[in-house]
Write a protein that holds these residues in place. Sequence first.
Motif, PDB file in Angstrom:
ATOM      1  N   GLY A 226       0.809  -1.210   0.000  1.00  0.00           N
ATOM      2  CA  GLY A 226       0.000   0.000   0.000  1.00  0.00           C
ATOM      3  C   GLY A 226       0.841   1.258   0.000  1.00  0.00           C
ATOM      4  N   GLU A 227       1.899   1.263   0.794  1.00  0.00           N
ATOM      5  CA  GLU A 227       2.741   2.451   0.927  1.00  0.00           C
ATOM      6  C   GLU A 227       3.456   2.799  -0.373  1.00  0.00           C
TER       7      GLU A 227
ATOM      8  N   ARG B 274       0.944   3.969  -3.161  1.00  0.00           N
ATOM      9  CA  ARG B 274       0.487   5.346  -2.973  1.00  0.00           C
ATOM     10  C   ARG B 274       1.582   6.345  -3.335  1.00  0.00           C
TER      11      ARG B 274
ATOM     12  N   ILE C  84      -2.049   9.764  -8.201  1.00  0.00           N
ATOM     13  CA  ILE C  84      -3.499   9.642  -8.092  1.00  0.00           C
ATOM     14  C   ILE C  84      -4.197  10.270  -9.291  1.00  0.00           C
TER      15      ILE C  84
ATOM     16  N   ARG D 192      -4.574  -1.807  -3.894  1.00  0.00           N
ATOM     17  CA  ARG D 192      -4.292  -0.840  -2.825  1.00  0.00           C
ATOM     18  C   ARG D 192      -4.303   0.594  -3.344  1.00  0.00           C
ATOM     19  N   TRP D 193      -3.818   0.796  -4.543  1.00  0.00           N
ATOM     20  CA  TRP D 193      -3.804   2.132  -5.150  1.00  0.00           C
ATOM     21  C   TRP D 193      -5.228   2.632  -5.388  1.00  0.00           C
TER      22      TRP D 193
ATOM     23  N   GLU E 240      -7.909   1.594  -3.803  1.00  0.00           N
ATOM     24  CA  GLU E 240      -8.515   1.803  -2.486  1.00  0.00           C
ATOM     25  C   GLU E 240      -8.099   3.155  -1.901  1.00  0.00           C
ATOM     26  N   PHE E 241      -6.851   3.525  -2.121  1.00  0.00           N
ATOM     27  CA  PHE E 241      -6.352   4.814  -1.625  1.00  0.00           C
ATOM     28  C   PHE E 241      -7.115   5.963  -2.285  1.00  0.00           C
ATOM     29  N   LYS E 242      -7.277   5.907  -3.577  1.00  0.00           N
ATOM     30  CA  LYS E 242      -8.006   6.965  -4.281  1.00  0.00           C
ATOM     31  C   LYS E 242      -9.465   7.008  -3.824  1.00  0.00           C
TER      32      LYS E 242
ATOM     33  N   ARG F 242     -10.531   6.171  -0.784  1.00  0.00           N
ATOM     34  CA  ARG F 242     -10.554   6.775   0.546  1.00  0.00           C
ATOM     35  C   ARG F 242     -10.435   8.297   0.471  1.00  0.00           C
TER      36      ARG F 242
ATOM     37  N   TYR G  67       0.227  13.784   2.966  1.00  0.00           N
ATOM     38  CA  TYR G  67       1.034  12.971   2.055  1.00  0.00           C
ATOM     39  C   TYR G  67       2.009  13.851   1.280  1.00  0.00           C
TER      40      TYR G  67
END
Length: 211
Positions: free
Chosen positions: A65-66, A69, A74, A116-117, A119-121, A123, A146
């Motif tokens: 995830g880290e 991101r 994004i 994960r990417w 999901e980050f967008k 969130r 960030y």
Amino acid sequence: MDEDQHANSGPSNKSPNQVPQKQKKKPRGPTKGIKSMPGVPRIIEWDHLDRPTGKWATDYKNHIGEISRAKVSILIRTWEDVSQGIKDTLWEDVKREFHITDETKKEVVLKSCDKRWREFKSRLTTGWIRGTRKRPKDEKMPYDLYSYITKDIWKEFVKIRTSEEAEEISEKARQSQSFNIYPHHMGQKSYAEMTSEWQRKGYIPLVSSSS
């Protein structure tokens, strides 16, 4: 105190409140969590469905995830638009950190990066644009949290996520999710990790003893 001692005494002429402020200053954004552990053999294990299991499964997922991101903008619309160079960099990073020697796992790793990417967008969208998800109580904006998101990037991201096209995609996703009768409620742990735990506790039989 002689001259040499005075020269090496450091910032003694500053007020008492200035030094602690510098000591307490933290790195900007969650990227501070990306750490290599060259002295620790973090060897990832896989189940029969190529899902990460074992001692380092959580570390693996957090790392995925880290770096996703931090290294994938994004502003990129879809995973298919991500350059092969960036994808190769992600793979090499994960392969090195978790001692993956099986090249066939590249596709598995990149699928996790994609997930994960996205999901980050999601969130970012639900937390700061739509307001349907909890966000930090201090009301900080993503460009405060960030280091890889600037104010200009955030402004463009908001423009993209509030476009008519994005609204249509979001509505389709909500409709699709409404048919999910088995939502995931186990936090970061996957079904694979929980299966091992359930087997250890005797809640479900081991594969070898099941019919």
